[in-house]
Structure formats: structure tokens, C-alpha cells
Scaffold this motif. Structure first.
Motif, PDB file in Angstrom:
ATOM      1  N   VAL A  20       0.840  -1.193   0.000  1.00 51.92           N
ATOM      2  CA  VAL A  20       0.000   0.000   0.000  1.00 51.92           C
ATOM      3  C   VAL A  20       0.876   1.245   0.000  1.00 51.92           C
ATOM      4  O   VAL A  20       1.909   1.285   0.662  1.00 51.92           O
ATOM      5  CB  VAL A  20      -0.915   0.010   1.259  1.00 51.92           C
ATOM      6  CG1 VAL A  20      -1.771   1.271   1.299  1.00 51.92           C
ATOM      7  CG2 VAL A  20      -1.798  -1.228   1.300  1.00 51.92           C
ATOM      8  N   MET A  21       0.474   2.253  -0.787  1.00 51.59           N
ATOM      9  CA  MET A  21       1.148   3.552  -0.806  1.00 51.59           C
ATOM     10  C   MET A  21       0.213   4.607  -0.223  1.00 51.59           C
ATOM     11  O   MET A  21      -0.978   4.568  -0.478  1.00 51.59           O
ATOM     12  CB  MET A  21       1.525   3.957  -2.237  1.00 51.59           C
ATOM     13  CG  MET A  21       2.608   3.118  -2.864  1.00 51.59           C
ATOM     14  SD  MET A  21       4.194   3.352  -2.078  1.00 51.59           S
ATOM     15  CE  MET A  21       4.836   1.696  -2.218  1.00 51.59           C
ATOM     16  N   PRO A  22       0.712   5.609   0.507  1.00 50.02           N
ATOM     17  CA  PRO A  22       2.088   5.721   0.975  1.00 50.02           C
ATOM     18  C   PRO A  22       2.383   4.700   2.070  1.00 50.02           C
ATOM     19  O   PRO A  22       1.468   4.116   2.644  1.00 50.02           O
ATOM     20  CB  PRO A  22       2.162   7.160   1.488  1.00 50.02           C
ATOM     21  CG  PRO A  22       0.758   7.483   1.894  1.00 50.02           C
ATOM     22  CD  PRO A  22      -0.129   6.751   0.940  1.00 50.02           C
ATOM     23  N   ILE A  23       3.675   4.519   2.379  1.00 49.26           N
ATOM     24  CA  ILE A  23       4.104   3.477   3.302  1.00 49.26           C
ATOM     25  C   ILE A  23       4.114   4.012   4.732  1.00 49.26           C
ATOM     26  O   ILE A  23       4.772   5.012   5.024  1.00 49.26           O
ATOM     27  CB  ILE A  23       5.521   2.989   2.930  1.00 49.26           C
ATOM     28  CG1 ILE A  23       5.559   2.492   1.483  1.00 49.26           C
ATOM     29  CG2 ILE A  23       5.980   1.898   3.877  1.00 49.26           C
ATOM     30  CD1 ILE A  23       6.972   2.253   0.954  1.00 49.26           C
ATOM     31  N   THR A  24       3.384   3.333   5.616  1.00 48.05           N
ATOM     32  CA  THR A  24       3.423   3.700   7.036  1.00 48.05           C
ATOM     33  C   THR A  24       4.454   2.818   7.760  1.00 48.05           C
ATOM     34  O   THR A  24       4.919   1.807   7.221  1.00 48.05           O
ATOM     35  CB  THR A  24       2.055   3.487   7.719  1.00 48.05           C
ATOM     36  OG1 THR A  24       1.804   2.078   7.830  1.00 48.05           O
ATOM     37  CG2 THR A  24       0.932   4.147   6.935  1.00 48.05           C
ATOM     38  N   GLU A  25       4.769   3.200   8.991  1.00 45.24           N
ATOM     39  CA  GLU A  25       5.719   2.415   9.789  1.00 45.24           C
ATOM     40  C   GLU A  25       5.174   1.035  10.140  1.00 45.24           C
ATOM     41  O   GLU A  25       5.929   0.144  10.540  1.00 45.24           O
ATOM     42  CB  GLU A  25       6.069   3.163  11.085  1.00 45.24           C
ATOM     43  CG  GLU A  25       6.952   4.388  10.892  1.00 45.24           C
ATOM     44  CD  GLU A  25       6.197   5.643  10.507  1.00 45.24           C
ATOM     45  OE1 GLU A  25       6.827   6.714  10.447  1.00 45.24           O
ATOM     46  OE2 GLU A  25       4.955   5.576  10.269  1.00 45.24           O
ATOM     47  N   ASP A  26       3.861   0.854  10.000  1.00 43.91           N
ATOM     48  CA  ASP A  26       3.247  -0.445  10.306  1.00 43.91           C
ATOM     49  C   ASP A  26       3.263  -1.398   9.117  1.00 43.91           C
ATOM     50  O   ASP A  26       2.846  -2.554   9.251  1.00 43.91           O
ATOM     51  CB  ASP A  26       1.788  -0.245  10.760  1.00 43.91           C
ATOM     52  CG  ASP A  26       1.700   0.530  12.063  1.00 43.91           C
ATOM     53  OD1 ASP A  26       2.603   0.356  12.910  1.00 43.91           O
ATOM     54  OD2 ASP A  26       0.745   1.318  12.227  1.00 43.91           O
ATOM     55  N   ALA A  27       3.739  -0.926   7.977  1.00 42.70           N
ATOM     56  CA  ALA A  27       3.817  -1.804   6.802  1.00 42.70           C
ATOM     57  C   ALA A  27       4.755  -2.975   7.105  1.00 42.70           C
ATOM     58  O   ALA A  27       5.761  -2.796   7.800  1.00 42.70           O
ATOM     59  CB  ALA A  27       4.333  -1.027   5.589  1.00 42.70           C
ATOM     60  N   PRO A  28       4.411  -4.176   6.627  1.00 41.83           N
ATOM     61  CA  PRO A  28       5.266  -5.329   6.930  1.00 41.83           C
ATOM     62  C   PRO A  28       6.660  -5.184   6.329  1.00 41.83           C
ATOM     63  O   PRO A  28       6.823  -4.618   5.244  1.00 41.83           O
ATOM     64  CB  PRO A  28       4.521  -6.505   6.294  1.00 41.83           C
ATOM     65  CG  PRO A  28       3.586  -5.898   5.297  1.00 41.83           C
ATOM     66  CD  PRO A  28       3.240  -4.539   5.802  1.00 41.83           C
ATOM     67  N   VAL A  29       7.642  -5.665   7.073  1.00 48.40           N
ATOM     68  CA  VAL A  29       9.017  -5.718   6.571  1.00 48.40           C
ATOM     69  C   VAL A  29       9.122  -6.937   5.664  1.00 48.40           C
ATOM     70  O   VAL A  29       8.856  -8.054   6.088  1.00 48.40           O
ATOM     71  CB  VAL A  29      10.020  -5.796   7.740  1.00 48.40           C
ATOM     72  CG1 VAL A  29      11.428  -6.081   7.234  1.00 48.40           C
ATOM     73  CG2 VAL A  29       9.992  -4.502   8.546  1.00 48.40           C
ATOM     74  N   LYS A  30       9.484  -6.705   4.405  1.00 44.24           N
ATOM     75  CA  LYS A  30       9.537  -7.786   3.413  1.00 44.24           C
ATOM     76  C   LYS A  30      10.923  -8.412   3.374  1.00 44.24           C
ATOM     77  O   LYS A  30      11.914  -7.817   3.804  1.00 44.24           O
ATOM     78  CB  LYS A  30       9.207  -7.216   2.020  1.00 44.24           C
ATOM     79  CG  LYS A  30       7.813  -6.584   1.892  1.00 44.24           C
ATOM     80  CD  LYS A  30       6.741  -7.642   1.804  1.00 44.24           C
ATOM     81  CE  LYS A  30       5.373  -7.033   1.511  1.00 44.24           C
ATOM     82  NZ  LYS A  30       5.199  -6.610   0.126  1.00 44.24           N
ATOM     83  N   THR A  31      10.999  -9.600   2.809  1.00 49.98           N
ATOM     84  CA  THR A  31      12.298 -10.244   2.605  1.00 49.98           C
ATOM     85  C   THR A  31      13.189  -9.317   1.791  1.00 49.98           C
ATOM     86  O   THR A  31      12.773  -8.801   0.752  1.00 49.98           O
ATOM     87  CB  THR A  31      12.139 -11.582   1.863  1.00 49.98           C
ATOM     88  OG1 THR A  31      11.279 -12.424   2.645  1.00 49.98           O
ATOM     89  CG2 THR A  31      13.479 -12.274   1.681  1.00 49.98           C
ATOM     90  N   ALA A  32      14.406  -9.097   2.265  1.00 44.69           N
ATOM     91  CA  ALA A  32      15.312  -8.136   1.629  1.00 44.69           C
ATOM     92  C   ALA A  32      15.706  -8.598   0.224  1.00 44.69           C
ATOM     93  O   ALA A  32      15.869  -9.793  -0.030  1.00 44.69           O
ATOM     94  CB  ALA A  32      16.552  -7.947   2.485  1.00 44.69           C
ATOM     95  N   GLU A  33      15.877  -7.616  -0.670  1.00 43.99           N
ATOM     96  CA  GLU A  33      16.280  -7.895  -2.046  1.00 43.99           C
ATOM     97  C   GLU A  33      17.794  -7.990  -2.198  1.00 43.99           C
ATOM     98  O   GLU A  33      18.293  -8.409  -3.236  1.00 43.99           O
ATOM     99  CB  GLU A  33      15.751  -6.789  -2.983  1.00 43.99           C
ATOM    100  CG  GLU A  33      14.236  -6.660  -3.030  1.00 43.99           C
ATOM    101  CD  GLU A  33      13.589  -7.723  -3.899  1.00 43.99           C
ATOM    102  OE1 GLU A  33      14.315  -8.402  -4.650  1.00 43.99           O
ATOM    103  OE2 GLU A  33      12.355  -7.879  -3.799  1.00 43.99           O
ATOM    104  N   SER A  34      18.538  -7.570  -1.154  1.00 40.81           N
ATOM    105  CA  SER A  34      19.999  -7.541  -1.254  1.00 40.81           C
ATOM    106  C   SER A  34      20.595  -7.689   0.142  1.00 40.81           C
ATOM    107  O   SER A  34      19.920  -7.409   1.143  1.00 40.81           O
ATOM    108  CB  SER A  34      20.468  -6.212  -1.858  1.00 40.81           C
ATOM    109  OG  SER A  34      20.200  -5.144  -0.954  1.00 40.81           O
TER     110      SER A  34
END
Length: 338
Positions: free
Chosen positions: A134-148
Motif C-alpha cells: 500500500v502507498m504511501p508506506i506507514t511504519e506499520d507496513a510489513p518488513v519484506k524479505t530483503a532484495e539484497s
């Protein structure tokens, strides 16, 4: 109050040192100059009239970190920028990134955990969100698997700080997740000085504009955005630096709600690559030579911040527009190429 700024000769670090000194803090800089130069100190002095204490130190050396904190046992706060930050390089050299970004963080936290009270600001990143749902991104947005590996070090860094705070009541920390810093100080005494080929869009644009680069590559024009190019949140580096000082004061004045907090730091506005190019052409009066290329693997479509929490809780808000920030970046590029 004495404040340690690690990586304080870097792009964001040097601007934060300026804001700290302008507000009366005594600053000590640690930097190994692997991606910076001691000449930045001249720019800091030119702006503030004060020379911060500087120690050239490799934070990967645990013994030297211990010795430093014994010598400077009156440090009341740490703003931690020192880290390797090139996404592509992190894919090629993951162990270098884990050692430099995680090992050094652990050594510093070990020292701070032994103090009666300490305040710690962590330089985190919106990369922890990946492609947010979802945009815009809030601090409650899930942390996704890192791309790097680079992105992973920011996620792991936050987890390490959070875990440490849970068992160390004397440690108070804030992680600032920032979006895309750009620009230079209005004095053009300090600014972004990338080594080699720039990893970020804006210095590549200004280097192309000044003739250092033949052409700018725009990676992808088929994204589901207004003009088909990727969208990011570009924040002026001085606005970002001020956020660090406000966050630090929040901890020093015991205004934090818990001993570990997280804030997004951005403008709240997404700008596409083509909009950023148009901004450069507007403030410089020059046409930019760019070419549309295929998408790059790992690039996300869109990322821009919901800054409500930083605005309301921290009392911080970005002030500069994209055009104003771009003008500062262009003024800086022209100055350093003379």
C-alpha cells in the motif's frame, strides 16, 4: 552535550554534524574515510565556524572501539551512519557488508549497553519495506524479505537494536527509515561526493548534466505509474539531517514513548524518474541526455512515505521542494567540477 557521529564525513553524516554544531552540541566524528575524505571537515568549519573532533578509526576493530569509548566516556548520544551502502556491491560482496554493517553495530551497542544512560539514532532505510503493498508506506507496513545483503543489514540492524533495547532499559534508540536523500547544503560547502560511478539517481543526473557522464540510463518505462518510470520519495539532505537532531533531542529529553521507536523520514510525495529529470532540466536550463533501457532486476515500482508519525510525534516535516533540492545538487556539482 557530547555526541558521536559515526560516518560523520559522509553525505548525510556531514550535514547532520553541521546541524548538531549549529544547535550547540559538541561533536566527535568517527570515519575510516573508505567512502569519504577528510576535506569534508573544511566544509563543516566553513559553515559552522567550529572544527569537530575527528578520529580516523575502523569500527570493525573491536579493540579500538573499546579504547575509543574508554577515552570518551562522557558521550551522551550516538548517531550511527557508518556502513557500506551500495546495493549492487552488497550482492557481489555479502560478507563485507555483513561484517561492516552488522559487526560494527554490535560493537557500538556493547559499549553503550554498559553506560548508565545512552541515546542511539540508527540510520535505517525504506528498503526494509521492499515493494510495499500500500502507498504511501506507514511504519506499520510489513518488513519484506530483503532484495539484497545491504537491505538485509538494515533489517537485521533494526532487529539487533530492538532486541538489545528489550533487555537494556538504559539504552534508548530510534531507527529512522529514510527514503531517497538528495541535494547539498545551501552554502555548497558540503554535498554528495560519490566515489566512482554514482549509485543514486540525482548525482548521476548532475554528473551527466555537467558532462562527466555521456548519458543517463532510465531503467524501465513500463511500470504501472503515471509515466511508466519508477517512483521514489526524494528528500532534501538538510531536512533529513534536521530529523536526526530532533530524534536525538527526543531521547535526550526523555520524550520517547518506549526505548525503541521507528519513524519514516521522507516528503510524503512520490516522484517518477522522468519527473526528477524534468526538475533538473527546469533548474539548470539544460536538456539532459538520457535513454530508456530495460528494467533492472530487483528494482521496485514505487516507494514513498507516509510521514504522519514523524510530523505529529517528532514534530518534524520536510521543508524543501524537489526543485529546491535539485537546485542545490546542481549548484554543488558545478562548484566541485570547477
Amino acid at each position: 552535550m557530547k555526541i558521536l557521529v559515526t560516518g560523520g564525513l559522509g553525505f548525510i553524516g556531514s550535514h547532520t554534524v553541521v546541524e548538531l554544531q549549529n544547535q550547540g552540541f559538541e561533536v566527535i566524528i568517527i570515519d575510516d574515510c573508505s567512502n569519504s575524505t577528510e576535506k569534508v571537515l573544511d566544509g563543516i568549519v566553513a559553515i559552522t565556524g567550529k572544527l569537530p573532533l575527528f578520529e580516523k578509526l575502523d569500527l570493525k576493530n573491536r579493540d579500538k572501539v573499546e579504547d575509543f569509548f574508554k577515552k570518551h566516556d562522557d558521550i551522551e548520544g550516538v548517531i550511527h551512519f557508518a556502513a557500506s551502502k551500495a546495493v549492487g556491491e552488497s550482492v557481489e560482496k555479502p560478507l563485507l557488508y555483513y561484517e561492516n554493517n552488522i559487526g560494527t553495530l554490535v560493537y557500538i551497542l556493547k559499549e553503550l549497553s554498559q553506560k548508565a544512560k545512552s541515546s542511539f539514532i540508527f540510520s535505517s532505510s525504506c528498503t526494509v519495506y521492499g515493494q510495499a503493498d500500500v502507498m504511501p508506506i506507514t511504519e506499520d507496513a510489513p518488513v519484506k524479505t530483503a532484495e539484497s545483503p545491504y537491505g538485509n543489514t538494515k533489517q537485521m540492524g533494526e532487529e539487533i537494536i530492538s532486541d538489545t533495547c528489550k533487555v537494556t532499559p538504559s539504552l534508548n534508540a530510534i531507527a529512522l527509515r529514510y527514503f531517497n536523500p538528495m541535494g547539498a547544503h545551501p552554502s555548497v560547502e558540503i554535498g554528495e561526493l560519490p566515489t566512482g560511478v554514482p549509485q543514486n539517481l540525482v548525482p548521476f543526473i548532475t554528473q551527466t548534466g555537467v558532462g562527466m557522464r555521456e548519458q543517463l540510463s532510465v531503467f524501465g518505462d513500463d511500470y504501472p505509474t503515471s509515466d511508466g518510470t519508477a517512483v521514489r520519495d526524494y528528500i532534501y539532505v538538510v531536512d533529513l539531517a534536521k530529523a536526526h537532531v530532533i530524534a536525538l533531542k527526543r531521547l535526550l529529553e526523555n520524550k520517547n514513548d518506549s526505548n525503541y521507536e521507528v519513524f519514516n523520514v521522507g516528503t510524503g510525495t512520490g516522484s517518477s524518474v522522468l519527473e526528477v529529470i524534468k526538475s533538473f532540466e527546469k533548474v539548470s536550463g539544460k536538456k539532459l541526455n538520457y535513454k530508456i533501457m530495460n528494467r533492472r532486476a530487483g528494482d521496485i515500482t514505487s516507494a514513498y512515505a507516509d510521514t504522519t508519525k514523524a510530523n505529529n510525534v517528532l514534530g518534524w516535516k520536510s521543508e524543501y521542494t524537489l526543485d529546491q533540492a535539485m537546485k542545490s545538487a546542481w549548484d554543488w556539482e558545478q562548484k566541485i567540477r570547477k
